[in-house]
Write a protein that holds these residues in place. Structure first.
Motif, mmCIF file in Angstrom:
data_model
loop_
_atom_site.group_PDB
_atom_site.id
_atom_site.type_symbol
_atom_site.label_atom_id
_atom_site.label_comp_id
_atom_site.label_asym_id
_atom_site.label_seq_id
_atom_site.Cartn_x
_atom_site.Cartn_y
_atom_site.Cartn_z
ATOM 1 N N VAL A 27 0.834 -1.202 0.000
ATOM 2 C CA VAL A 27 0.000 0.000 0.000
ATOM 3 C C VAL A 27 0.869 1.252 0.000
ATOM 4 O O VAL A 27 0.601 2.223 -0.732
ATOM 5 N N ARG B 178 0.857 4.173 -2.884
ATOM 6 C CA ARG B 178 0.602 5.596 -2.624
ATOM 7 C C ARG B 178 1.747 6.452 -3.167
ATOM 8 O O ARG B 178 1.525 7.523 -3.760
ATOM 9 N N THR C 16 -1.072 5.958 -7.075
ATOM 10 C CA THR C 16 -2.214 5.112 -7.406
ATOM 11 C C THR C 16 -3.508 5.727 -6.868
ATOM 12 O O THR C 16 -3.540 6.257 -5.762
ATOM 13 N N GLY C 17 -4.590 5.646 -7.646
ATOM 14 C CA GLY C 17 -5.873 6.204 -7.251
ATOM 15 C C GLY C 17 -6.458 5.501 -6.038
ATOM 16 O O GLY C 17 -6.158 4.335 -5.762
ATOM 17 N N GLU C 18 -7.343 6.212 -5.335
ATOM 18 C CA GLU C 18 -7.901 5.679 -4.092
ATOM 19 C C GLU C 18 -8.759 4.439 -4.323
ATOM 20 O O GLU C 18 -8.838 3.557 -3.475
ATOM 21 N N GLY C 19 -9.426 4.365 -5.480
ATOM 22 C CA GLY C 19 -10.219 3.171 -5.771
ATOM 23 C C GLY C 19 -9.357 1.925 -5.825
ATOM 24 O O GLY C 19 -9.717 0.872 -5.274
ATOM 25 N N ILE D 209 -6.326 1.703 -4.472
ATOM 26 C CA ILE D 209 -5.750 1.519 -3.130
ATOM 27 C C ILE D 209 -6.712 0.704 -2.268
ATOM 28 O O ILE D 209 -6.307 -0.197 -1.524
ATOM 29 N N ASP D 210 -7.995 1.021 -2.377
ATOM 30 C CA ASP D 210 -9.005 0.291 -1.605
ATOM 31 C C ASP D 210 -8.999 -1.189 -1.974
ATOM 32 O O ASP D 210 -9.106 -2.061 -1.103
ATOM 33 N N THR E 94 -5.859 -2.883 -0.329
ATOM 34 C CA THR E 94 -5.661 -2.846 1.115
ATOM 35 C C THR E 94 -6.262 -4.050 1.841
ATOM 36 O O THR E 94 -7.402 -4.458 1.587
ATOM 37 N N ARG F 268 -18.997 1.014 -3.187
ATOM 38 C CA ARG F 268 -17.580 0.701 -3.319
ATOM 39 C C ARG F 268 -17.215 0.905 -4.777
ATOM 40 O O ARG F 268 -17.625 0.131 -5.640
ATOM 41 N N SER G 112 -13.895 4.745 -9.973
ATOM 42 C CA SER G 112 -13.648 5.954 -9.193
ATOM 43 C C SER G 112 -14.992 6.626 -8.918
ATOM 44 O O SER G 112 -16.044 6.134 -9.332
ATOM 45 N N HIS G 113 -14.945 7.757 -8.233
ATOM 46 C CA HIS G 113 -16.177 8.496 -7.930
ATOM 47 C C HIS G 113 -16.606 9.330 -9.134
ATOM 48 O O HIS G 113 -16.716 10.562 -9.073
#
Length: 428
Positions: free
Chosen positions: A61, A65, A69-72, A74-75, A78, A260, A326-327
């Motif tokens: 992780v 970061r 890398t995008g948060e989607g 990363i989620d 993790t 998600r 992503s969002h």
């Protein structure tokens, strides 16, 4: 003169596949109890060694970061203690499922007196090529073991430390339960060369299953000489019909998109019938804004966005084909249900589409016309999942039409063979 065996001249990937083939031969005839014992040992070991797994994952992780890398994603990458416990629970769920191996698919006594039966058998050696989702490592191993298959796991380099730790736990548990440790192997190497070698291991590997983005899947489908079960990207649609209940439609939309975002069953496109757009879209746009979602809107949606809290940008042609992870969501107003279907047919990846409507006629027409693995009526796209379908876990979601389609559980990891039983029968 000493003659070398074929094994000695193989690459590390070939040697791993060779060992897996031997392990598969051992697994195939095992009774259910032996496989279930190994799965329960895996679940226990995951819980006992959680800290080791989470520590290795934290390194992956941190690297992700640093790489931006995008948060989607990363989620997806993790692992937390809670997620490891959930993965262990999924393994126990798989152990509790019926064993498909040996199931009689059909059988009959032929007119000449021969007994004929078609029974389920393991595929053999299953190779999984996947991206940064270390939970896949355990899900794939559990499903393959339960169905009597050996598995070769080739995750992405972004999850290498996580996968190494997980496979170490799996192999120790499998060996401790009396099964061959080589039933579960991490494919040697982090470079693309190891992926290419796996794709060329025809005769040692029986089937490959790619899981990930379009680029990965297309590469495997186009370059592999090993048979491939194609899993697809998730450009999923939510269509809000003229006769939709507004509260229900808003809740399903937000859940489908934002519950998600970095998963293949998240909605990526919203389609709204023109007759309900003026009433529905202002509420929907505000709800999406509250969920942090940016809307990529066509001109007709833009007209309803002036007084909303939403972040709205003009949609381009590329938006209709994009799996955002992503969002973000694309949105359009359509003239009719049939126009919604036309849009879906043009842009869908064939994964999951949903309709929100109170009209049974509209629901029936939508489910008949839409040709995707899953069509949801008044339900979130997020339900397209092996665990949600009661499969315990899934090896992937197949968007092809041969052998398996949709979430792939245990039966989809088997083939069949015919047993012909006679009494001295000869063909005349």
């Amino acid at each position: 003169m000493t003659t070398l065996s074929p094994y000695d001249s193989m690459s590390p990937v070939g040697q791993a596949a060779y060992r897996a083939k031997g392990a598969a031969a051992t697994l195939a005839p095992l009774p259910r109890a032996a496989k279930d014992d190994a799965l329960l040992a895996i679940a226990d070991a995951l819980e006992v060694r959680t800290s080791e797994i989470v520590e290795a994952n934290a390194q992956d992780v941190a690297r992700a970061r640093e790489a931006g890398t995008g948060e989607g994603m990363i989620d997806r990458l993790t692992l937390t203690p809670e997620r490891v416990r959930a993965i262990a629970a999924d393994v126990r769920d798989v152990a509790a499922l019926p064993d498909p191996v040996g199931e009689v698919v059909r059988g009959s006594t032929l007119p000449n007196g021969i007994d004929l039966s078609q029974v389920r058998v393991p595929l053999g050696v299953v190779g999984i090529i996947y991206e940064g989702r270390p939970n896949v490592t355990v899900d794939a191993a559990a499903l393959c073991l339960k169905s009597g298959n050996a598995v070769l796991l080739r995750g992405s380099s972004s999850a290498y430390r996580s996968n190494t730790a997980l496979v170490g736990v799996l192999r120790d548990a499998v060996h401790g339960a009396g099964l061959p440790a080589d039933a579960v192997q991490l494919v040697p190497g982090e470079s693309r060369d190891s992926v290419r070698e796996l794709m060329r291991a025809r005769g040692l590997v029986d089937v490959l299953i790619p899981r990930g983005g379009a680029s990965l899947i297309n590469t495997v489908v186009q370059e592999s000489v090993v048979p491939v079960i194609e899993t697809g990207t998730g450009n999923c649609h939510v269509y809000v019909d003229a006769q939709a209940d507004l509260d229900t439609a808003v809740e399903i939309l937000v859940n489908s998109k934002a519950q998600r975002v970095g998963v293949c069953n998240a909605a990526e496109t919203l389609l709204v019938h023109q007759d309900i757009a003026a009433e529905f879209l202002p509420r929907a746009l505000d709800a999406l804004a509250d969920a942090g979602v940016t809307v990529h809107a066509d001109e007709r949606v833009m007209a309803y966005a002036k007084d909303s809290r939403a972040t709205v940008v003009e949609a381009t042609t590329e938006d209709w084909e994009t799996e955002y992870l992503s969002h973000d969501i694309a949105a359009a107003v359509v003239d009719s249900l049939d126009r919604a279907v036309e849009h879906i047919r043009l842009w869908t990846s064939g994964h999951t589409e949903a309709i929100v409507t109170t009209s049974q006629q509209a629901a029936r027409r939508f489910t008949r016309l839409v040709d995707s693995t899953t069509v949801a009526v008044n339900a979130s796209t997020r339900f397209t999942d092996g665990g949600q379908f009661g499969f315990g876990a899934e090896i992937g979601i197949s968007t092809q039409k041969l052998h398996a389609r949709g979430p792939m559980g245990l039966p989809e990891l088997t083939s069949t063979k015919y047993i012909v039983t006679g009494d001295g029968h000869v063909r005349r």
